[in-house]
Design a protein around this motif. Sequence first.
Motif, PDB file in Angstrom:
ATOM      1  N   LEU A   1       1.844 -14.164  41.551  1.00 29.88           N
ATOM      2  CA  LEU A   1       2.806 -13.073  41.706  1.00 29.88           C
ATOM      3  C   LEU A   1       3.713 -12.893  40.492  1.00 29.88           C
ATOM      4  O   LEU A   1       4.006 -13.855  39.771  1.00 29.88           O
ATOM      5  N   LEU A   2       4.138 -11.646  40.307  1.00 29.85           N
ATOM      6  CA  LEU A   2       5.216 -11.351  39.354  1.00 29.85           C
ATOM      7  C   LEU A   2       6.433 -11.000  40.214  1.00 29.85           C
ATOM      8  O   LEU A   2       6.403 -10.031  40.967  1.00 29.85           O
TER       9      LEU A   2
ATOM     10  N   ASP B   1       4.136   3.745  46.185  1.00 31.51           N
ATOM     11  CA  ASP B   1       3.738   5.131  45.946  1.00 31.51           C
ATOM     12  C   ASP B   1       2.822   5.249  44.724  1.00 31.51           C
ATOM     13  O   ASP B   1       1.960   6.115  44.667  1.00 31.51           O
ATOM     14  N   TYR B   2       3.026   4.377  43.740  1.00 27.81           N
ATOM     15  CA  TYR B   2       2.134   4.378  42.563  1.00 27.81           C
ATOM     16  C   TYR B   2       0.828   3.626  42.845  1.00 27.81           C
ATOM     17  O   TYR B   2      -0.008   3.494  41.959  1.00 27.81           O
ATOM     18  N   GLY B   3       0.700   3.054  44.039  1.00 28.21           N
ATOM     19  CA  GLY B   3      -0.521   2.326  44.402  1.00 28.21           C
ATOM     20  C   GLY B   3      -0.541   0.889  43.892  1.00 28.21           C
ATOM     21  O   GLY B   3      -1.593   0.234  43.892  1.00 28.21           O
ATOM     22  N   ILE B   4       0.612   0.397  43.440  1.00 29.35           N
ATOM     23  CA  ILE B   4       0.666  -0.951  42.860  1.00 29.35           C
ATOM     24  C   ILE B   4       0.717  -1.993  43.986  1.00 29.35           C
ATOM     25  O   ILE B   4       1.548  -1.891  44.888  1.00 29.35           O
ATOM     26  N   PRO B   5      -0.181  -2.991  43.945  1.00 31.95           N
ATOM     27  CA  PRO B   5      -0.234  -3.973  45.032  1.00 31.95           C
ATOM     28  C   PRO B   5       0.946  -4.949  45.006  1.00 31.95           C
ATOM     29  O   PRO B   5       1.191  -5.609  43.996  1.00 31.95           O
ATOM     30  N   CYS B   6       1.672  -5.028  46.123  1.00 30.32           N
ATOM     31  CA  CYS B   6       2.829  -5.916  46.242  1.00 30.32           C
ATOM     32  C   CYS B   6       2.768  -6.644  47.576  1.00 30.32           C
ATOM     33  O   CYS B   6       2.087  -6.191  48.502  1.00 30.32           O
ATOM     34  N   GLN B   7       3.525  -7.742  47.690  1.00 26.01           N
ATOM     35  CA  GLN B   7       3.688  -8.403  49.001  1.00 26.01           C
ATOM     36  C   GLN B   7       4.432  -7.424  49.902  1.00 26.01           C
ATOM     37  O   GLN B   7       5.485  -6.898  49.506  1.00 26.01           O
ATOM     38  N   ILE B   8       3.873  -7.147  51.100  1.00 26.20           N
ATOM     39  CA  ILE B   8       4.567  -6.279  52.057  1.00 26.20           C
ATOM     40  C   ILE B   8       4.810  -7.017  53.370  1.00 26.20           C
ATOM     41  O   ILE B   8       4.019  -7.893  53.718  1.00 26.20           O
TER      42      ILE B   8
ATOM     43  N   PHE C   1       7.653  -8.603  44.960  1.00 30.22           N
ATOM     44  CA  PHE C   1       6.646  -9.516  44.417  1.00 30.22           C
ATOM     45  C   PHE C   1       5.355  -8.730  44.187  1.00 30.22           C
ATOM     46  O   PHE C   1       4.708  -8.307  45.149  1.00 30.22           O
ATOM     47  N   VAL C   2       4.995  -8.548  42.912  1.00 30.08           N
ATOM     48  CA  VAL C   2       3.787  -7.787  42.576  1.00 30.08           C
ATOM     49  C   VAL C   2       2.599  -8.744  42.600  1.00 30.08           C
ATOM     50  O   VAL C   2       2.676  -9.856  42.049  1.00 30.08           O
ATOM     51  N   ASP C   3       1.513  -8.315  43.230  1.00 32.46           N
ATOM     52  CA  ASP C   3       0.320  -9.154  43.338  1.00 32.46           C
ATOM     53  C   ASP C   3      -0.492  -9.026  42.042  1.00 32.46           C
ATOM     54  O   ASP C   3      -1.266  -8.086  41.863  1.00 32.46           O
ATOM     55  N   ALA C   4      -0.313  -9.981  41.145  1.00 29.47           N
ATOM     56  CA  ALA C   4      -0.924  -9.892  39.807  1.00 29.47           C
ATOM     57  C   ALA C   4      -2.433 -10.105  39.854  1.00 29.47           C
ATOM     58  O   ALA C   4      -3.164  -9.594  39.012  1.00 29.47           O
ATOM     59  N   LYS C   5      -2.886 -10.856  40.862  1.00 31.44           N
ATOM     60  CA  LYS C   5      -4.330 -11.095  41.000  1.00 31.44           C
ATOM     61  C   LYS C   5      -5.047  -9.769  41.248  1.00 31.44           C
ATOM     62  O   LYS C   5      -6.115  -9.508  40.705  1.00 31.44           O
ATOM     63  N   LYS C   6      -4.440  -8.920  42.088  1.00 32.95           N
ATOM     64  CA  LYS C   6      -5.043  -7.625  42.395  1.00 32.95           C
ATOM     65  C   LYS C   6      -4.789  -6.631  41.261  1.00 32.95           C
ATOM     66  O   LYS C   6      -5.591  -5.736  41.018  1.00 32.95           O
ATOM     67  N   PHE C   7      -3.651  -6.768  40.595  1.00 30.96           N
ATOM     68  CA  PHE C   7      -3.242  -5.818  39.547  1.00 30.96           C
ATOM     69  C   PHE C   7      -4.110  -5.983  38.294  1.00 30.96           C
ATOM     70  O   PHE C   7      -4.672  -5.012  37.790  1.00 30.96           O
ATOM     71  N   LEU C   8      -4.234  -7.218  37.808  1.00 34.81           N
ATOM     72  CA  LEU C   8      -4.969  -7.468  36.558  1.00 34.81           C
ATOM     73  C   LEU C   8      -6.285  -8.180  36.865  1.00 34.81           C
ATOM     74  O   LEU C   8      -6.475  -9.342  36.521  1.00 34.81           O
ATOM     75  N   GLN C   9      -7.199  -7.447  37.511  1.00 32.90           N
ATOM     76  CA  GLN C   9      -8.437  -8.080  37.961  1.00 32.90           C
ATOM     77  C   GLN C   9      -9.354  -8.474  36.816  1.00 32.90           C
ATOM     78  O   GLN C   9     -10.250  -9.299  36.996  1.00 32.90           O
ATOM     79  N   ASN C  10      -9.152  -7.879  35.627  1.00 37.38           N
ATOM     80  CA  ASN C  10     -10.046  -8.195  34.510  1.00 37.38           C
ATOM     81  C   ASN C  10      -9.560  -9.379  33.672  1.00 37.38           C
ATOM     82  O   ASN C  10     -10.228  -9.766  32.719  1.00 37.38           O
ATOM     83  N   VAL C  11      -8.397  -9.904  34.004  1.00 34.34           N
ATOM     84  CA  VAL C  11      -7.914 -11.096  33.291  1.00 34.34           C
ATOM     85  C   VAL C  11      -8.324 -12.322  34.116  1.00 34.34           C
ATOM     86  O   VAL C  11      -8.004 -12.402  35.296  1.00 34.34           O
ATOM     87  N   PRO C  12      -9.050 -13.270  33.494  1.00 36.86           N
ATOM     88  CA  PRO C  12      -9.453 -14.463  34.263  1.00 36.86           C
ATOM     89  C   PRO C  12      -8.227 -15.277  34.684  1.00 36.86           C
ATOM     90  O   PRO C  12      -7.239 -15.317  33.957  1.00 36.86           O
TER      91      PRO C  12
ATOM     92  N   THR D   1       9.929 -18.452  48.414  1.00 34.40           N
ATOM     93  CA  THR D   1       8.576 -18.704  47.912  1.00 34.40           C
ATOM     94  C   THR D   1       7.539 -17.775  48.553  1.00 34.40           C
ATOM     95  O   THR D   1       6.566 -17.404  47.894  1.00 34.40           O
ATOM     96  N   SER D   2       7.745 -17.388  49.813  1.00 35.62           N
ATOM     97  CA  SER D   2       6.751 -16.490  50.422  1.00 35.62           C
ATOM     98  C   SER D   2       7.113 -15.017  50.176  1.00 35.62           C
ATOM     99  O   SER D   2       6.531 -14.124  50.769  1.00 35.62           O
ATOM    100  N   GLY D   3       8.104 -14.764  49.318  1.00 39.19           N
ATOM    101  CA  GLY D   3       8.387 -13.377  48.931  1.00 39.19           C
ATOM    102  C   GLY D   3       9.719 -12.850  49.464  1.00 39.19           C
ATOM    103  O   GLY D   3       9.836 -11.665  49.755  1.00 39.19           O
TER     104      GLY D   3
END
Length: 458
Positions: A403-404, A332-339, A347-358, A187-189
């Motif tokens: 997360l995705l 390397d592509y600058g995509i925000p993930c849990q590190i 685990f991709v951080d979708a909140k940071k990735f899709l900031q324009n989606v409520p 759950t924590s990645g």
Amino acid sequence: MELPYTEPYKIKVVEPVRRSSRNEREKWIAEAGYSLFQLRSDQVFIDLLTDSGTGALSHHQWAEMMLGDESYAGSTSYFKLKEVINNWLDMPYFVPTHQGRAAENLLFSALIKEGDLVPGNAHFDTTKGHIEFRRAFAVDCTIDEAGNTTLLHPFKGNIDLNKLETVFKNNPKEKIPLCIITVTCNTSGGQPVSMQNIRDVSALCKQYGIPVFFDAARFSENAYFIKMREEEFAQHRIKDIVREMYSYVDGATMSSKKDAIVNIGGFLACRDKDLFEKISMYCILYEGYLTYGGLAGRDLAAMAQGLKEGMDFDYLESRIGQVAHLGQQLADYGIPCQIPTGGHAVFVDAKKFLQNVPKEQFQAQTLAIELYLEGGVRGVEIGTLLADRDPVTRKNRYPALELLRLAIPRRTYTNNHMDYVAACLANIYEKRDRITKGFRIVKEAPIMRHFTVQLERI
Ligand code: F0G
């Protein structure tokens, strides 16, 4: 030059996967009600929905399956499994089960009653489900660092000892039937727990007279991280690290679909004879006789072999190296993930990735759908859909992390597949500012809705 790691195996059998067009995928995902669980697997090109039961067996495992003994009682395949659990994990008693949640069901049937508290590090959904089904409570005592995806910490699966002791101090012992350490913490990645933390949690539990169990689904991946990140263990063999890890706990539930690299199976192991006898009754009731526990003899044999292979250093290095490879590409592509990247998934951080989606329009699910449309890649939402509604207010619960998860099956895909996945996400990342709308729910189940939810585009 230092030589790079390579897979410690070559490929003997291949399974074709079919590419599809974006038009086909648009149609399929709409027919599936924008639920990735409702897709047919042949509509998926690269399937990263889960690492559970989706790995490739070795030829030794297939050979063991041919040797599988299908006797109802006392099968020789059972004794092969017993040998590994007794000697490699140093657990004197066990019953096989059909998968991890079945082991949870047996253990909790024996231990948990209404109103009890079960502390641990971010319990997996089925663990929490089995606790809450018994009207008991799962208390999350994970360290706060785990909630910050950009913070580098070697053991984000660790339990906060102060949080744990607060639970022990504020409640009578009779109300706390056990503490659960999930290694690694899904759950924590997919984040590991350090040996020192396992020792400290175990000592604290002993001080308060509380039994401590592993949710051991990914225990060998955890052992690999201990070797790589905890100096004391740098020279240890994985096998010895594993033995020491188990020495601090009273038992373990295991989903063998993960680190035992089988398609189905699990077990429940413990040290206490009285507990074993209690569990045995439930095993016969729910799973089957004690030497097969809901599995075929060949499944037991493949599990025994897979457990040993899962503890092989070269295998773990390439397995976790592949997950890290995908994590690095995304970074390397600058995509925000849990590190840092976890053991079984990125685990991709979708909140940071899709900031324009409520957030009310399900950011992680929106990203999962975009990824499927882009390249036929299936991941899974670990966010608001999964978090369900509050049982009292019936309002959506918005978790701290949206997360995705891209879970990598073991020994199944090559790094070319990983590069493809990373390129798909990079394409979406480039146009992320133009993605402003998500989805709304059309139909949902009262609990565990994320498996069957039906959505429509806003
Ligand atoms: N514990 C953990 C940490 C898990 O990740 C899972 C399953 C289980 C228990 C339950 O085991 O599926 O054999 O009954 N995780 C899968 C996943 C389903 O996709 O993460 P099971």
